[in-house]
Every structure is written in structure tokens, then in C-alpha cells.
Design an enzyme around this catalytic site. Structure first.
Site, PDB file in Angstrom:
ATOM      1  N   HIS A 116      -6.601  26.627  -9.756  1.00 16.61           N
ATOM      2  CA  HIS A 116      -5.263  26.360  -9.221  1.00 16.61           C
ATOM      3  C   HIS A 116      -4.175  26.605 -10.270  1.00 16.61           C
ATOM      4  CE1 HIS A 116      -3.495  24.014  -5.591  1.00 16.61           C
ATOM      5  NE2 HIS A 116      -2.644  24.948  -6.001  1.00 16.61           N
ATOM      6  N   GLU A 174     -11.396  20.661  -4.512  1.00 20.18           N
ATOM      7  CA  GLU A 174     -11.183  20.920  -5.930  1.00 20.18           C
ATOM      8  C   GLU A 174     -10.971  19.663  -6.757  1.00 20.18           C
ATOM      9  OE1 GLU A 174      -6.682  22.285  -6.620  1.00 20.18           O
ATOM     10  OE2 GLU A 174      -7.670  23.400  -5.034  1.00 20.18           O
TER      11      GLU A 174
END
Length: 314
Positions: A288, A260
Site C-alpha cells: 500500500h 492487509e
């Protein structure tokens, strides 16, 4: 005393630090290299999970006495070397448990009720068809929880309200301390094989990396769905792509990915990212945001300040 904040945190932290006599600076999401360049004068570092605090950063932190982590996980810090350097690391466990647990059910309901696809059809195609998107209910399904810490236990509480059966695996949790008689603590294999919804609440470690891969997905119930609001890398994404593509699994809703932050620098909050998973209709992804509520961040902020007071004897 000087403090450096390198991520979005509650305003409580800056306000309270200044009242405690700290001079507070902010440098939002620096890379590890950038942080190493600027860290030397600071006594306190306040962060969440980015960037990685490696030996280079810690060697450059000549005056650093404490790293205050506004999250539960600390796998982004070289803890052994920090200890060797005499730098205390304090996290904030459990403070975002409710925020993450609520997101888990948002994600489960999105998968079970086809809300993403239905909204897309209305807003992007201008089609109103209530018959195409027949969903399922969570009621009477089995919620499998991998990791029975504060977040896992909060997920269990909410699942019970939904009238779900709840099973969980956590090798580090003492069954004698289970607060809920409706939660069956069992083996990893049973959670994998007997759950309709599997949600992960584990740290990323050598033991948990790729914990959910081909073998596990092959043994899951047909149509089972996966939710990851923990750490990327616990689910093998190549295997996930394959088992959703072939129809074995009913979908996945992810709040984190293995890479990510790997496709962009941390000098911007708009990090470019791509993944083969994005082409799959039954994979949903958020960036997230599990602990990203004002409520949770304020709770974390209060814990951070209490830890700072203890370390600096304030």
C-alpha cells in the site's frame, strides 16, 4: 489545543500545527482499542487509513473536534456517528493522484516486461539470459480504468503518452466534464471485456466489494492483467488466484489486499501477512505504497493544515 498524529505524514503537518498553537503528540499506528484509551484529551486527530475509527473510539474522544485524513478514502471511519458526535472529518482528495498513477505504470511495466523474474534470476541464481524474458509493450494496448476521479484521470493522461487506447467506467462522473477527448467513457462491461490492462481506482463500499470476481474474470481478454492501487476487497482474491493459476489472466500487480491489516496488530509497522496469492509467479504485491512519496505527502500536508485552519478558525 492538543493534536494526535497516528501515522506517517509530512513533517509539514507537525511543524505548522505547532506554529498554530497545538501541542502535538505522536502514537504511530495504534490499534482501535489503544486509540480509544488515549484519544480523550485531543482536539484534533491526524491519520491516514489506519486504524478503524469506530463508535468506541468516537465515544472516547470527548474533546475531539476534527479528524484530518491524509488520504482520499474515508471508509475506515464511521462517518455517520462522527457527524452525530459533532466531529468534522476532512480528507485530502486528489493530492496523491500523480504518485498513485506513476505506481500504476511501474506495476504495468513490471508485468509486461517480466522485470521481477529477470532480476530474480540474475541476483538469486546468477544467470544472465536476455532471451528468456521477451516482454510486451504497452503501446497500442487498451488501458481500462475503473474509477475516473483525480487518480483515474492522471492514469489516462499517462496512458495516452504511452500511445494506449483508454476506456473508463465511472457511474458518478459526468461525461460532459471529461477533459480528454481520447478517453472513451463507457460501461463497466466494456471495460472488463475490452481491456488489456485494468486498473482500479475505486473506494471500498458495499457496491464495490468483490466487484471483480469470477464472472468478470471469465469475460476478460485472455492474458489481461489487473492492477489494484485502490482498496483491497474490490477484487475477489479467491477468484484472482483461480484465474491466474489456470492461465486465463496474465497476472496481477497489487498495492493492497483485502486482509492487509487483518493478520497483525497495528502496534508495529512490520505487520505479518500471508496469502495464497504469494505462491503465484505472476502476482506481485507492494504494501500500500501508492501515495507514499515525499512529494505527495507534502502536498497532502498543506491541505491538512488549510482544513485545520478552517475548522478551528485559525
Amino acid at each position: 489545543m492538543k493534536a494526535l498524529i497516528v501515522d506517517y505524514v509530512s513533517d509539514i503537518i507537525e511543524k505548522e500545527l505547532k506554529e498554530l498553537g497545538f501541542e502535538v503528540d505522536k502514537e504511530m499506528l495504534p490499534t482501535s482499542e489503544k486509540l480509544a484509551e488515549i484519544i480523550e484529551p485531543y482536539d484534533l486527530l491526524v491519520m491516514r487509513v489506519d486504524p478503524f475509527i469506530d463508535k468506541k473510539v468516537l465515544d472516547a474522544a470527548k474533546n475531539l473536534k476534527m479528524i484530518a485524513v491524509g488520504s482520499t478514502g474515508t471508509n475506515h471511519i464511521d462517518l455517520d456517528y462522527a457527524k452525530e458526535k459533532g466531529i468534522e472529518v476532512h480528507n485530502s482528495p486528489g493530492q496523491n493522484a500523480n504518485a498513485v498513477a506513476e505506481l500504476v505504470f511501474c506495476k504495468a511495466l513490471d508485468l509486461y516486461r517480466n522485470s521481477y523474474q529477470a532480476q530474480y534470476e540474475i541476483k538469486e541464481k546468477g544467470i544472465w539470459n536476455k532471451y528468456r524474458w521477451i516482454g510486451r509493450e504497452l503501446r497500442n494496448k487498451t488501458m481500462g480504468i475503473l474509477g475516473y476521479g483525480a487518480i483515474g484521470r492522471r492514469v489516462a493522461e499517462i496512458a495516452h503518452v504511452f500511445h494506449m487506447d483508454v476506456i473508463s467506467y465511472d457511474p458518478y462522473f459526468d461525461p460532459a466534464k471529461n477533459p480528454f477527448d481520447y478517453v472513451k467513457l463507457t460501461s463497466f462491461e466494456e471495460v472488463i471485456k475490452n481491456s488489456d490492462v485494468i486498473t482500479l481506482h475505486l473506494p471500498l463500499t458495499p457496491d464495490t466489494k468483490d466487484m471483480i470476481s469470477d464472472k468478470e474474470m471469465e469475460s476478460m481478454r485472455d492474458g489481461a492483467v489487473l492492477i489494484n492501487a485502490a482498496r483491497g476487497g474490490v477484487i475477489n482474491e479467491e477468484a484472482l488466484y483461480k484465474y491466474i493459476k489456470n492461465g486465463k489472466l496474465g497476472g496481477a500487480n497489487l498495492d493492497t489486499l483485502a486482509d492487509e491489516l487483518g493478520t497483525g496488530g497495528l502496534d508495529t509497522q512490520d505487520v505479518p501477512i500471508s496469502s495464497p496469492l504469494f505462491e503465484l509467479d505472476r502476482v506481485y504485491v507492494t504494501p500500500h505504497i501508492g501515495g507514499s512519496t515525499q512529494d505527495a505527502q507534502d502536498d497532502i500536508g498543506r491541505v491538512v493544515i488549510e482544513n485545520v485552519k478552517k475548522v478551528f478558525s485559525l
